[in-house]
Design an enzyme around this catalytic site. Structure first.
Site, PDB file in Angstrom:
ATOM      1  N   ASP A   1       0.816  -1.219   0.000  1.00  0.00           N
ATOM      2  CA  ASP A   1       0.000   0.000   0.000  1.00  0.00           C
ATOM      3  C   ASP A   1       0.847   1.265   0.000  1.00  0.00           C
ATOM      4  OD1 ASP A   1      -2.174  -1.601   0.075  1.00  0.00           O
ATOM      5  OD2 ASP A   1      -2.993  -0.822   1.968  1.00  0.00           O
TER       6      ASP A   1
ATOM      7  N   HIS B   1       3.817  -2.355   3.265  1.00  0.00           N
ATOM      8  CA  HIS B   1       3.799  -0.979   2.739  1.00  0.00           C
ATOM      9  C   HIS B   1       5.125  -0.701   2.037  1.00  0.00           C
ATOM     10  CE1 HIS B   1       0.694  -0.767   5.875  1.00  0.00           C
ATOM     11  NE2 HIS B   1       0.172   0.239   5.182  1.00  0.00           N
TER      12      HIS B   1
END
Length: 750
Positions: free
Chosen positions: A104, A256
């Site tokens: 993400d 991430h």
């Protein structure tokens, strides 16, 4: 008295100067439009850059659930992949011993390439949920990501929680990100992950309508089974532990690649991949999961049977494997335009930021220099033993150029009649049509001569007055200016020093009881008590004000008199005197009261003429930069200071205001406001010191904050207009401002 016959009869042909002014006016219109377009473009660039940076990419839980009564249990308890094919909610689980690596908040120029290199090394794909603003800023990384065989999805454009947004905002976030992907990699995608989302059981009544709407638009929403929580930076071991599914289950695992410092993620990822492979896991993309389910059926159930997990069967998932679609038509071109616009913003904003630092340092440096030198100048001039030499008591000639000054001329002449110094007064009527000359003659004041001439402009009127002067010192003033009784005596005392060729007096705003007048009053007090003191101490005074100045007559004639080459004849002759080796000084005790423009239109006209004329004068005397000896001091010191402080710095000073607003809106309102107040505080300090030197009332400083918000912006626009005019090489005639005569009344002259 001299009374040349004014021209009458047929209309005269326009002069060369007037024709040049006409051509300049014609050239200015498109250039003004171009300047406005450039200003609009800059504003758009800043807004775009601010919009791109408006949200922080870190994955933080920003709210708690709002209940989930409207969300079907099969969704809350289902797999991490949610579709709405046929209008029915369908959730898909990841098969056992399978991991869909998802990332993400990217792309990030530092961390995403490192993650991509790890995936390339282990020959496994990932699914990256990208923030549109980051895609538009780093399109090359996205292109590499797709070319490497990875999958991409939408993570909104500004990383905003969509649960509380309007339908229009949700649609905009999705469309803008699709455009960014189209411009960066030539694709669009059907995958979506909401910022701040986690597992499906966290879906609540606020977010559920968003997923339903996006599902109706063809999007597949992707959640997680296992969260590494790497954004917390707990350490490599914990990241690996938290990302590992239990009991051989399949999982959509969240990492991430952006949104903060991701060194722990980069360190953990290779060890995690090796660990999971050792456990017999395979890696795939989100579309790969759906493809496997389509081939085997949900949870291993027969293709025509009911799934064991209660979700829809794999027969409902056909055609969902292809998440990427080739961008075509206007989407592709609009996407490229967005990427290009962001590239411009990415280059422009840092460049302007660097320029802002330079301007800020120059502005603060100027304030510091003015305060230090003004204080030193004040202490020198107020020493008990300071003196210019023997008192100057011989008569002087006062020249009053006048063009349609019927409202002011009587007050001006009566103030001169009260002079404590012997003077002769020469009124040069420059073709007035309102009876100015007749008023001057009707007063019956002693030692007043009226010289009439055809309208030829202020420089010609002053030169005519110099030719008619009887004395070796001439004082020049404006026809709307009022002198105090002691003004002339104070003004001529520096001529006791034989090196002094000209003296600048202290002009004061008489009509200061209006808002515009108060703003100009602050400006005049600061200009005369800080700037001129500084320039005087540095022996490079750039301008003797037209409202009050004194000259040796032979010095004026020696440089050819007042020139009409520029609109700022006062600056022109001052520089000419410097180059001729004459010293120009400032006499703060010689005060003149002048009527400042009373309307914004008149103020614009006056300051436009001043700033443009200053540019003309500096350009005319550009060779002073190479002058040698004492006469070259202005070129070595004064010219650079004037260009820096009166043209370059003010021209770019609006950046301070632009970036203040930019910072308030997009970065940190409190910090930006404090910075603006700090700059205002420094300006107030300088203004207060200037008011103290001139013994002015401090109450006018209450208008200074408003001056910074309104008046200063007007002066910026005037300077920009003047710069455009300077590019055309145009020239304008002596412009007459509308006068009321209130200064004479205020000064007690009547």
């Amino acid at each position: 008295m001299t009374h040349p016959t004014p021209s009458r009869g047929r209309r005269r042909a326009p002069t060369r100067m007037e024709r040049a002014a006409g051509r300049a006016a014609a050239l200015q219109k498109p250039r003004v439009v171009l300047a406005l377009l450039l200003l609009l473009a800059l504003t758009c660039v800043l807004l775009l850059d601010g919009y791109l940076r408006a949200e922080v990419g870190g994955d933080q839980r920003v709210r708690t659930g709002a209940g989930s009564g409207d969300v079907p249990d099969k969704v809350l308890d289902g797999g991490p992949i949610l579709t709405f094919r046929g209008g029915r909610a369908t959730s898909v689980s990841v098969p056992a011993k399978t991991i869909a690596l998802t990332f993400d908040d990217g792309p990030d120029p530092t961390w995403t390439p490192k993650v991509l290199e790890i995936l390339r090394k282990y020959d496994i794909p990932g699914t990256f949920f990208l923030v549109g603003s980051m895609v538009s800023r780093h399109p090359g990384i996205v292109r590499t990501m797709v070319d490497q065989g990875n999958e991409v999805g939408i993570h909104t454009f500004t990383h905003i929680d969509l649960s509380y947004q309007s339908d229009a905002r949700v649609k905009r976030e999705m469309e803008q990100t699709q455009l960014a992907l189209a411009g960066a990699a030539g694709i669009t995608t059907t995958l979506f992950r909401a910022p701040y989302s986690s597992e499906t059981d966290a879906i609540d009544n606020y977010s559920w309508p968003v997923y339903k709407k996006l599902g109706a638009d063809g999007y597949t929403s992707v959640f997680v089974d296992t969260d590494s929580d790497d954004w917390k930076r707990p350490g490599v071991s914990k990241i690996i532990k938290w990302a590992t599914p239990k009991d051989g289950k399949g999982a959509a695992v969240l990492f991430h690649d952006a949104g903060g410092e991701r060194s722990q993620t980069v360190a953990a990822l290779p060890r995690y991949i090796e660990k999971m492979r050792a456990k017999g896991y395979t890696f795939t993309t989100v579309s790969g999961v759906m493809g496997q389910r389509n081939a085997t059926g949900a949870a291993g159930a027969p293709r025509d049977g009911t799934p064991a997990d209660g979700t829809a069967g794999a027969s409902d998932l056909s055609g969902l494997q292809a998440a990427h679609h080739t961008a075509t038509g206007t989407t592709r071109y609009e996407g490229r335009a967005l990427i290009a616009a962001v590239a411009v913003a990415e280059w422009t904003v840092p460049a302007l930021s660097a320029l802002l630092i330079v301007v800020g340092v120059a502005v603060m440096g100027r304030f510091a220099m003015m305060l230090a030198l003004a204080r030193r100048h004040h202490r020198q001039r107020n020493r008990r033993r300071f003196g210019w030499g023997p008192p100057v008591t011989r008569p002087v000639s006062v020249i009053v150029p006048a063009y349609n000054e019927k409202e002011c001329i009587a007050g001006t002449l009566r103030s001169l009649a009260r002079s404590t110094h012997p003077i002769e007064i020469i009124v040069v009527d420059d073709g007035s049509t309102d009876g100015t000359a007749e008023i001057a003659e009707s007063l019956g004041l002693p030692n007043v001569r009226v010289v009439r001439q055809r309208n030829a402009g202020k420089p010609a009127a002053l030169n005519n007055g110099v030719r008619h002067a009887s004395h070796d010192i001439v004082v020049m003033m404006d026809g709307d200016t009022v002198f105090e009784p002691d003004t002339v005596r104070q003004l001529v005392q520096p001529f006791a020093d034989p090196e002094v060729g000209a003296v600048a007096g202290n002009a004061k705003v008489g009509n200061r009881d209006t808002v515009i007048g108060a703003w100009q009053h602050i400006e005049y007090v600061m200009g005369f008590n800080l700037d001129r003191r500084m320039y005087d101490l540095l022996r490079c005074m750039p301008t003797i004000p037209g409202a009050i100045g004194a000259f040796r007559r032979e010095a004026v004639l020696g440089v050819g008199g007042m020139s009409d080459d520029t609109l700022a004849e006062d600056t022109d002759i001052t520089i000419a005197l410097h180059r001729a080796g004459r010293r120009v000084v400032y006499q703060e005790h010689a005060r003149a009261w002048t009527e400042a423009p009373g309307s914004l239109g008149q103020l614009w006209s006056q300051r436009y003429r001043w700033s443009y004329g200053t540019m003309q004068a500096l350009w005319k005397h550009r060779k002073s930069l190479t002058d040698r000896g004492p006469s070259g001091r202005f070129g070595r010191v004064g010219m650079p200071l004037v260009v820096l402080f009166q043209i370059v710095t003010p021209l770019f000073a609006p950046l301070i205001d632009v970036f203040t607003v930019y910072s308030m809106v997009f970065i940190d309102l409190r910090a930006a406001l404090l910075a603006w107040l700090a700059v205002l505080g420094v300006q107030l300090l300088c203004a207060a010191y200037a008011f103290r030197l001139d013994r002015e009332k401090y109450r006018y400083l209450l208008m200074m904050p408003l001056q910074q918000l309104a008046y200063r912006q007007l002066m910026y626009l005037v300077l920009i207009h003047s710069s455009i005019t300077a590019l055309t090489g145009g020239r304008l005639r002596w412009q007459k401002l509308k006068r009321t005569g209130e200064v004479g009344t205020a000064a007690g002259v009547g």
